[in-house]
Enzyme design. Sequence first.
Site: not given
Ligand code: BES
Ligand code: ZN
Length: 492
Positions: A269, A343
């Site tokens: 991230k 997931r």
């Molecule tokens: N935990 C995150 C989702 C999330 C994002 C929760 C912001 C709360 C606030 C999840 O694991 C994630 O990183 N999702 C990605 C998905 C993508 C890589 C397919 C996202 O939402 O960008």
């Molecule tokens: Zn994630």
Amino acid sequence: MFKSIEFASKPAKNAVIVAAVFAEELKLPARLDAGKPDRAALQSALKTPGFKGECGECAVSDSTHIVLGLGKKDEFTADALRTAAARLIRRLDRIAPKATHLLIADTIPGRRLDVESAGRAMAEGLALANWRFDEFAGKASKNKPAHPALAISSDDSRFDEGIESGLALAEATNYARQIAATPPNVCNPAWVASEARKLARSTGLKCTVIDYAAAVKRGMGGIVNVGKGSASKPCLVMLEHKPAKTARHATLALVGKTITYDTGGYSLKINNGMKGMKYDKCGGCAVLGAMAAIAALKLPVHVVGLLPCAENMVSDDSYRPDDIISMYNGVTVEVTNTDAEGRLVLADAITYADKDVKATHIVELSTLTGGIVVALGHFCAGVFCNHDDLLKRVNAAAESSGEKIWRMPLWSEHKEFMRSQHADLINSNPARSAHPVQGAAFLDYFVDAKTPFAHIDIAGVGNTEKDTDLAPTGPTGWGVRMLFDLTRSFAR
Ligand code: BES
Ligand code: ZN
Ligand code: ZN
């Protein structure tokens, strides 16, 4: 803030008396008008210049009598009552009484809300708004010390019953908030497992933990691969509520994403998008809280809570983009993005719910995608469910708990979108569209088509970035009350 809020069957001698009025009426209920001793003091509070009876507005007389505004009668709902109660507790905080007596049941218009639900909403509002997280308050803390416990009583036995269940539900929600707020240097997968064991001891739930070695042995490739890069190894935590008598033959599985920290892994991230990712365990925390409430209020339903716990870290042992992993149900997944980790752990937990628990219904909560926040904001969660009866129950539970949910689509086209050239599935499509639906479509490959399944994306509601009536900035405990009401729908 009060140390705690407790139910009392009789009013204490010095209890602060609270009556409620609607905005356009500004009229005390008839029973009070008929010569109750508190009438004069309440009437004088009611005459406070400028008092309009807006939702949560308080008119106070001598710090001993309060008239609480409920807003407009035709806008009145359980939600309005929760808000009014939350504002009342802030007013009571300034008075710091030991007890308060609620003369509210007579004011509630029966057709809009039954008296017991009103009592519950009132207690929920009081106790949810009274929460703060001060476990890590140190020597430089500016927190005021908490007042002693506040006892609440009412003049109606059905309202009383509502108060008792409302307090239990708020306590369970506040417990979920407390786990969620615990920082990731403390709350790692092993810590979640030990908290679940503690909860089981105090509630009579049965706790079982599939540890890392057992997960490897069982071939739970989702949980193992996401969590193996962390020093605190992943696990699958289970809590079972199995009452001697159940209302019908049903086993409900509640599954909650419990990523104790999500760095994104090697798909790291960026731009400080990692900050706040301790809340990536909010699905699991909601399940813990719901299980606590289900046990405390003894719902006659067989329920199994499942928390796949992992920390998504970067190390020489972490999984990487391009890895192909084999899941618990034998499906293979090409990892296209290590940040789509939720997931993967959920898929194994869902397979477990199907294969081992033999759940008749599966409901899963997760902070799964940032995309759901783009789509729905922080106003509601998104639900993906193609089973009419289960969807109806989820919607009814959202309505009664005030935890709002909106339906999202999940079609076969979305499922095709998740196919891989090199394995069965990809965990994220690089085309980067319909993110929230991609997550739901992926999970759908892990549920038996005959088992009703609902995926609820709570990324927008698991925590709040500003103070609200019911929750200060931080975790909301969203889902505890909705899951409780959903479970209760199987008790009839
Ligand atoms: N935990 C995150 C989702 C999330 C994002 C929760 C912001 C709360 C606030 C999840 O694991 C994630 O990183 N999702 C990605 C998905 C993508 C890589 C397919 C996202 O939402 O960008
Ligand atoms: Zn994630
Ligand atoms: Zn995540």
